[in-house]
Write an enzyme that holds these catalytic residues in place. Structure first.
Site, short mmCIF file in Angstrom:
data_model
loop_
_atom_site.label_atom_id
_atom_site.label_comp_id
_atom_site.label_asym_id
_atom_site.label_seq_id
_atom_site.Cartn_x
_atom_site.Cartn_y
_atom_site.Cartn_z
N GLU A 1 28.81 19.51 70.60
CA GLU A 1 27.94 20.12 69.59
C GLU A 1 27.04 21.20 70.17
O GLU A 1 26.68 22.16 69.50
CB GLU A 1 27.09 19.03 68.92
N ASP B 1 36.56 54.25 80.29
CA ASP B 1 36.90 53.20 79.32
C ASP B 1 36.13 53.37 78.02
O ASP B 1 35.06 53.97 77.98
CB ASP B 1 36.52 51.82 79.90
N ARG C 1 35.93 43.98 87.07
CA ARG C 1 36.67 45.24 87.13
C ARG C 1 35.76 46.44 87.39
O ARG C 1 36.23 47.51 87.74
CB ARG C 1 37.48 45.45 85.84
N PRO D 1 27.42 30.68 71.18
CA PRO D 1 27.50 31.51 69.97
C PRO D 1 26.14 32.09 69.56
O PRO D 1 26.09 33.10 68.85
CB PRO D 1 28.02 30.55 68.90
#
Length: 262
Positions: free
Chosen positions: A126, A179, A164, A99
């Site tokens: 953690e 895209d 991809r 994160p």
């Protein structure tokens, strides 16, 4: 490309790696997708990979020994295979899903698609021993400002976005080029048959066969859609002077008529 994923839950990847675009890419030999359970590299009789944090606090922290050992072994085996094929050794990009990492973008996917070997580290608990960040990984990536149970789902997202883009993976090579985010804008609307459905008609320009006009319409619609939904992207998008002038006018008055593209 070779992709190795270090995880405590390799079974999570079985369906993803064997299905759809990723499965086809692997079947074609364009990419190698493998999982490695780094618990197998634990250096204690109980095969523990985590421990309590120094200084106290809640949760458990992933130990450095099994992570380092797994990455070094995977890298050595990959280079051994390369040597057997008469190829030079390659240094892998070691990616920590976290994160706290850099926010993953289409530009990052394109950058990673140029690598020969990617190693993903998926953590739980953690967090990671800081020495893993400092001395082992080359990249830390996050898929958004939220916290998940582990790094497996984010790794799947990144791998799908990267693979991809490899040549030969998509049936139509233009698909990746057009895209959303590829040129800094959201993608234009798409339509297919029938030309009229419940009295809702496909825009006439798309039925005209006039490719220059269709291209112009699509560019206009990308600008409109980006302004409506993700105006933040316009700050860094590659736009003509005429398009930027139009955007400034529309921001000032709140309207959304299509601009004339150059």
């Amino acid at each position: 490309m070779r992709v190795d994923v270090l995880t405590l839950f390799p079974e999570m990847f079985e369906g993803v790696f064997g299905s759809s675009i990723l499965g086809k890419a692997r079947d074609k030999g364009i990419v190698s997708l493998e999982t490695v359970n780094f618990r197998d590299y634990a250096n204690n009789k109980h095969n523990t990979v985590d421990d309590t944090p120094y200084g106290g606090g809640g949760g458990m922290v992933l130990k450095p020994e099994p992570i380092f050992a797994a990455v070094e072994d995977v890298s050595a085996r990959a280079n051994g295979e390369r040597a057997a094929e008469g190829r030079e050794p390659a240094k892998p990009r070691v990616i920590l899903m976290c994160p706290q990492g850099e926010k993953f973008t289409q530009a990052k996917a394109k950058e990673l698609s140029g690598e020969e070997h990617l190693i993903f580290i998926c953590g739980h608990y953690e967090g990671y021993d800081e020495r893993i960040r400092q001395y082992l990984v080359t990249d830390e990536l996050s898929v958004g400002d939220y916290v998940l149970t582990g790094g497996e789902l984010p790794a799947m997202v990144v791998i799908d976005a990267v693979v991809r883009l490899l040549p030969g993976v998509l049936g139509n090579e233009l698909s990746a080029v057009t895209d959303s985010f590829s040129d800094g804008l959201l993608e234009y609307p798409h339509y297919t048959r029938p030309p009229e459905f419940r009295e809702w008609k496909v825009p006439d320009v798309l039925l005209s066969g006039h490719h220059a006009e269709i291209g112009k319409w699509r560019r206009q619609q990308s600008l409109v859609r980006t302004l409506e939904r993700r105006p933040d992207l316009l700050e860094t998008a590659e736009l003509t002077a005429k398009e930027r002038e139009w955007l400034e006018r529309e921001k000032a008055r709140g309207g959304l008529p299509a601009p004339d593209s150059e």
